[in-house]
Scaffold this motif. Structure first.
Motif, PDB file in Angstrom:
ATOM      1  N   THR A  14       0.822  -1.206   0.000  1.00  0.00           N
ATOM      2  CA  THR A  14       0.000   0.000   0.000  1.00  0.00           C
ATOM      3  C   THR A  14       0.854   1.254   0.000  1.00  0.00           C
ATOM      4  OG1 THR A  14      -1.721  -1.200   1.220  1.00  0.00           O
ATOM      5  CG2 THR A  14      -1.881   1.195   1.175  1.00  0.00           C
ATOM      6  N   ALA A  15       1.907   1.274   0.818  1.00  0.00           N
ATOM      7  CA  ALA A  15       2.806   2.427   0.852  1.00  0.00           C
ATOM      8  C   ALA A  15       3.512   2.617  -0.485  1.00  0.00           C
ATOM      9  CB  ALA A  15       3.825   2.261   1.974  1.00  0.00           C
ATOM     10  N   ALA A  16       3.846   1.497  -1.141  1.00  0.00           N
ATOM     11  CA  ALA A  16       4.609   1.553  -2.387  1.00  0.00           C
ATOM     12  C   ALA A  16       3.840   2.228  -3.514  1.00  0.00           C
ATOM     13  CB  ALA A  16       5.026   0.144  -2.809  1.00  0.00           C
ATOM     14  N   TYR A  17       2.505   2.088  -3.533  1.00  0.00           N
ATOM     15  CA  TYR A  17       1.729   2.767  -4.577  1.00  0.00           C
ATOM     16  C   TYR A  17       1.001   3.997  -4.059  1.00  0.00           C
ATOM     17  CZ  TYR A  17      -2.891   1.102  -3.010  1.00  0.00           C
ATOM     18  OH  TYR A  17      -4.039   0.879  -2.305  1.00  0.00           O
ATOM     19  N   GLY A  18       0.690   4.020  -2.744  1.00  0.00           N
ATOM     20  CA  GLY A  18      -0.102   5.114  -2.201  1.00  0.00           C
ATOM     21  C   GLY A  18       0.633   6.439  -2.169  1.00  0.00           C
ATOM     22  N   PHE A  19       1.853   6.448  -1.653  1.00  0.00           N
ATOM     23  CA  PHE A  19       2.599   7.703  -1.539  1.00  0.00           C
ATOM     24  C   PHE A  19       2.957   8.307  -2.895  1.00  0.00           C
ATOM     25  CE2 PHE A  19       3.343   5.933   2.748  1.00  0.00           C
ATOM     26  CZ  PHE A  19       2.956   7.040   3.509  1.00  0.00           C
ATOM     27  N   PRO A  20       3.451   7.516  -3.853  1.00  0.00           N
ATOM     28  CA  PRO A  20       3.697   8.107  -5.183  1.00  0.00           C
ATOM     29  C   PRO A  20       2.426   8.656  -5.832  1.00  0.00           C
ATOM     30  CG  PRO A  20       4.849   6.016  -4.970  1.00  0.00           C
ATOM     31  CD  PRO A  20       3.956   6.123  -3.782  1.00  0.00           C
ATOM     32  N   ALA A  21       1.304   7.976  -5.637  1.00  0.00           N
ATOM     33  CA  ALA A  21       0.047   8.447  -6.222  1.00  0.00           C
ATOM     34  C   ALA A  21      -0.330   9.819  -5.682  1.00  0.00           C
ATOM     35  CB  ALA A  21      -1.066   7.442  -5.936  1.00  0.00           C
ATOM     36  N   ILE A  22      -0.175   9.996  -4.372  1.00  0.00           N
ATOM     37  CA  ILE A  22      -0.514  11.283  -3.759  1.00  0.00           C
ATOM     38  C   ILE A  22       0.393  12.387  -4.283  1.00  0.00           C
ATOM     39  CG2 ILE A  22      -0.608  12.552  -1.579  1.00  0.00           C
ATOM     40  CD1 ILE A  22      -2.883  10.496  -2.072  1.00  0.00           C
ATOM     41  N   VAL A  23       1.680  12.090  -4.431  1.00  0.00           N
ATOM     42  CA  VAL A  23       2.620  13.076  -4.961  1.00  0.00           C
ATOM     43  C   VAL A  23       2.194  13.512  -6.364  1.00  0.00           C
ATOM     44  CG1 VAL A  23       4.996  13.463  -5.712  1.00  0.00           C
ATOM     45  CG2 VAL A  23       4.549  12.294  -3.545  1.00  0.00           C
ATOM     46  N   ILE A  24       1.806  12.553  -7.186  1.00  0.00           N
ATOM     47  CA  ILE A  24       1.353  12.854  -8.549  1.00  0.00           C
ATOM     48  C   ILE A  24       0.114  13.750  -8.518  1.00  0.00           C
ATOM     49  CG2 ILE A  24       0.339  11.838 -10.633  1.00  0.00           C
ATOM     50  CD1 ILE A  24       2.194   9.416 -10.159  1.00  0.00           C
ATOM     51  N   PHE A  25      -0.835  13.441  -7.635  1.00  0.00           N
ATOM     52  CA  PHE A  25      -2.058  14.254  -7.535  1.00  0.00           C
ATOM     53  C   PHE A  25      -1.733  15.690  -7.140  1.00  0.00           C
ATOM     54  CE2 PHE A  25      -4.504  10.167  -6.306  1.00  0.00           C
ATOM     55  CZ  PHE A  25      -4.579   9.813  -7.643  1.00  0.00           C
ATOM     56  N   TRP A  66      -6.108  14.806  -0.399  1.00  0.00           N
ATOM     57  CA  TRP A  66      -5.052  13.783  -0.386  1.00  0.00           C
ATOM     58  C   TRP A  66      -5.056  12.931   0.886  1.00  0.00           C
ATOM     59  CZ3 TRP A  66      -1.285  13.120   3.171  1.00  0.00           C
ATOM     60  CH2 TRP A  66      -0.934  14.199   3.988  1.00  0.00           C
ATOM     61  N   PRO A  67      -5.328  13.475   2.106  1.00  0.00           N
ATOM     62  CA  PRO A  67      -5.352  12.575   3.278  1.00  0.00           C
ATOM     63  C   PRO A  67      -6.440  11.518   3.181  1.00  0.00           C
ATOM     64  CG  PRO A  67      -5.194  14.876   3.974  1.00  0.00           C
ATOM     65  CD  PRO A  67      -5.555  14.876   2.523  1.00  0.00           C
ATOM     66  N   SER A  68      -7.599  11.896   2.632  1.00  0.00           N
ATOM     67  CA  SER A  68      -8.698  10.940   2.490  1.00  0.00           C
ATOM     68  C   SER A  68      -8.316   9.819   1.537  1.00  0.00           C
ATOM     69  CB  SER A  68      -9.954  11.657   1.984  1.00  0.00           C
ATOM     70  OG  SER A  68     -11.045  10.769   1.898  1.00  0.00           O
ATOM     71  N   PHE A  69      -7.681  10.169   0.425  1.00  0.00           N
ATOM     72  CA  PHE A  69      -7.262   9.157  -0.540  1.00  0.00           C
ATOM     73  C   PHE A  69      -6.224   8.218   0.080  1.00  0.00           C
ATOM     74  CE2 PHE A  69      -8.043  12.763  -3.734  1.00  0.00           C
ATOM     75  CZ  PHE A  69      -9.378  12.439  -3.837  1.00  0.00           C
ATOM     76  N   LEU A  70      -5.163   8.779   0.642  1.00  0.00           N
ATOM     77  CA  LEU A  70      -4.055   7.974   1.149  1.00  0.00           C
ATOM     78  C   LEU A  70      -4.490   7.034   2.262  1.00  0.00           C
ATOM     79  CD1 LEU A  70      -1.042   7.280   1.181  1.00  0.00           C
ATOM     80  CD2 LEU A  70      -0.699   9.175   2.783  1.00  0.00           C
ATOM     81  N   ALA A 103     -10.854  14.012   7.922  1.00  0.00           N
ATOM     82  CA  ALA A 103     -10.789  13.614   9.329  1.00  0.00           C
ATOM     83  C   ALA A 103     -11.398  12.228   9.538  1.00  0.00           C
ATOM     84  CB  ALA A 103     -11.511  14.645  10.196  1.00  0.00           C
ATOM     85  N   GLY A 104     -12.505  11.946   8.875  1.00  0.00           N
ATOM     86  CA  GLY A 104     -13.155  10.640   9.017  1.00  0.00           C
ATOM     87  C   GLY A 104     -12.290   9.511   8.503  1.00  0.00           C
ATOM     88  N   SER A 105     -11.645   9.712   7.351  1.00  0.00           N
ATOM     89  CA  SER A 105     -10.788   8.665   6.775  1.00  0.00           C
ATOM     90  C   SER A 105      -9.568   8.393   7.644  1.00  0.00           C
ATOM     91  CB  SER A 105     -10.339   9.077   5.366  1.00  0.00           C
ATOM     92  OG  SER A 105     -11.447   9.216   4.506  1.00  0.00           O
ATOM     93  N   VAL A 106      -8.941   9.455   8.131  1.00  0.00           N
ATOM     94  CA  VAL A 106      -7.749   9.296   8.966  1.00  0.00           C
ATOM     95  C   VAL A 106      -8.097   8.568  10.265  1.00  0.00           C
ATOM     96  CG1 VAL A 106      -5.983  10.522  10.293  1.00  0.00           C
ATOM     97  CG2 VAL A 106      -6.588  11.311   7.994  1.00  0.00           C
ATOM     98  N   LEU A 107      -9.174   8.997  10.912  1.00  0.00           N
ATOM     99  CA  LEU A 107      -9.572   8.392  12.186  1.00  0.00           C
ATOM    100  C   LEU A 107      -9.901   6.913  12.022  1.00  0.00           C
ATOM    101  CD1 LEU A 107     -10.328   8.583  15.173  1.00  0.00           C
ATOM    102  CD2 LEU A 107     -12.606   9.384  14.484  1.00  0.00           C
ATOM    103  N   LEU A 108     -10.676   6.566  10.996  1.00  0.00           N
ATOM    104  CA  LEU A 108     -11.097   5.173  10.816  1.00  0.00           C
ATOM    105  C   LEU A 108      -9.902   4.277  10.490  1.00  0.00           C
ATOM    106  CD1 LEU A 108     -13.406   3.185  10.798  1.00  0.00           C
ATOM    107  CD2 LEU A 108     -13.826   3.744   8.393  1.00  0.00           C
TER     108      LEU A 108
END
Length: 442
Positions: free
Chosen positions: A315-326, A351-355, A411-416
């Motif tokens: 997840t980290a391997a694709y998630g962080f690069p994706a956020i940078v691109i966005f 971006w926090p909700s997506f990641l 906030a909801g995505s991060v908390l959950l």
């Protein structure tokens, strides 16, 4: 583990193509329906998902867990009883829908035939769920991957073909968009259920252990009821969310039309682009549920710990690069795909909700596989209360508007995600930094 990774790669490859097709579908809808029409389409779609969840009864999860955990000689008897139960429940749901749907106010703003499309959707989803659960449990991910491709491809072909041949007013155009979605589900039903019946007939000739209907029903319902409750809760909140967003925005003084257009840009453009990489997370979810269920039944603690570390790494391997691109190419992406510069700011702020959702999806599969469905449900309730409260309070402020809505969503995505992560770590005896402990919660 090799089977696990092969399944993930196969599903992810098919999902990549499927999500690309979905992006094209949303581009067509954005251009044909306009911002207002897209807002109306995105507003009704969570209700469609709610009907799908009710119709499926989460049988894919309960059947896949049974198949993964039990001996093969018990599968035929279980499927026989599960099919009979599904047919009875499907008939009941169709009768209820025919009488109830005319009184649901959310459909009043749409073409009258939309209600009948929802009735048609019920048996397609219910029967397909049996086949989907069986193939998940047997980890025959190829059939699931192809079915997902067929769905998107069929919807795209139908959508493009009908829109090219005919011209519609906005109300009819939305009806056509929903009809192509139902048509794609029909294609999936024909493919998956046919493949399922062929294997079901082969199983009949094997030596099988007979199970009572009550035993099977109890086993399936032990998973189906709480999991359906969890999915229903998410579906209801997703169905309510568009109206909460538009209502909160209207309190800032903007018109209902402007609020609907802003929501259309948020859901139809920013979220469509931002959640594009989530096809990998959903592929992990499909493979994780039977894999974690089997490891839990065997009390294979080492496999559970290693699997979690692998999932977090993927997840980290694709998630962080994706956020940078966005963040870097937000304007180019929204203009390229949707010819909309206004949604670029929404894409950046979300971006926090997506990641965190990329991490959240496989963690929820972990909780289901571990049998901690009620934990997932309770945590979802708390995070939604926090998220909706912030969306209402901040989104209704004229100085914030849609930015306040996005703060609440983030906030909801991060908390959950954090709640799910801590629960999984505690359950399998691993620290929050992914180092091992010796305890395991059975």
């Amino acid at each position: 583990m090799n089977i696990f990774f092969r399944g993930v790669l196969l599903l992810a490859a098919a999902a990549l193509v499927g999500e690309s097709l979905e992006l094209i579908i949303n581009m067509i809808l954005a251009r044909k329906l306009g911002e207002l029409g897209l807002g109306h389409y995105m507003s009704i779609f969570p209700t469609v998902i709610l009907i799908i969840i009710i119709a499926s009864l989460e049988l894919p999860i309960s059947i896949s867990k049974f198949v993964a955990e039990k001996e093969e000689k018990q599968h035929y008897s279980m499927l026989k009883h599960a099919t009979k139960l599904t047919l009875l429940l499907t008939a009941a749901m169709i009768i209820i829908a025919i009488f109830v749907l005319p009184f649901i106010p959310v459909f009043n703003s749409y073409h009258p035939l939309v209600r009948w499309l929802m009735v048609l959707l019920i048996p397609l989803i219910s029967l397909t769920s049996i086949a989907r659960g069986f193939f998940m449990g047997k980890q025959q991910m190829g059939k699931l991957a192809f079915s997902n491709l067929f769905r998107k491809l069929a919807q795209l072909i139908l959508l493009v073909g009908i829109y090219q041949l005919f011209s519609f007013d906005r109300e009819t155009a939305i009806l056509v968009a929903l009809a192509t979605f139902v048509g794609s589900e029909l294609v999936v039903f024909i493919y998956l259920f046919t493949a399922y019946l062929l294997q079901y007939r082969k199983m009949r000739s094997h030596t099988n252990q007979l199970l009572s209907a009550g035993e099977v029903t109890k086993s399936l319902m032990a998973v189906t009821i709480p999991t359906t409750g969890l999915r229903l809760f998410h579906a209801v909140t997703n169905a309510v969310q568009p109206f909460l967003i538009k209502y909160s925005l209207s309190l800032t003084g903007i018109s209902d039309v402007a609020a609907t257009e802003q929501f259309g840009l948020l859901a139809g453009v920013a979220i469509s682009i931002g959640f594009f990489p989530a096809f990998i997370a959903h592929s992990l979810l499909v493979v994780l549920i039977p894999t974690v269920s089997e490891a839990t039944a065997k009390k294979d603690i080492d496999k559970l710990k290693m699997l979690l570390m692998k999932v977090m790494s993927i997840t980290a391997a694709y998630g962080f690069p994706a956020i940078v691109i966005f963040l870097i190419f937000s304007e180019k992406l929204t203009i390229m795909f949707f010819h909309s510069l206004s949604a670029a700011a929404y894409l950046e702020l979300l971006w926090p909700s997506f990641l965190f959702t990329f991490f959240l999806i496989p963690l929820q599969a972990y909780l289901i596989g571990l049998g901690l469905i009620m934990t997932a449900f309770i945590q979802s309730v708390w995070s939604t209360i926090v998220s909706f409260s912030l969306m209402y309070v901040l989104g209704s402020q004229p100085s914030l508007g849609m930015h306040g809505i996005i703060i609440g969503m983030n906030a909801g995505s991060v908390l959950l995600m954090l709640l799910h992560y801590f629960s999984v770590c505690r359950a399998i005896g691993i620290t929050t930094w992914l180092s091992t402990r010796n305890n395991f919660q059975d």
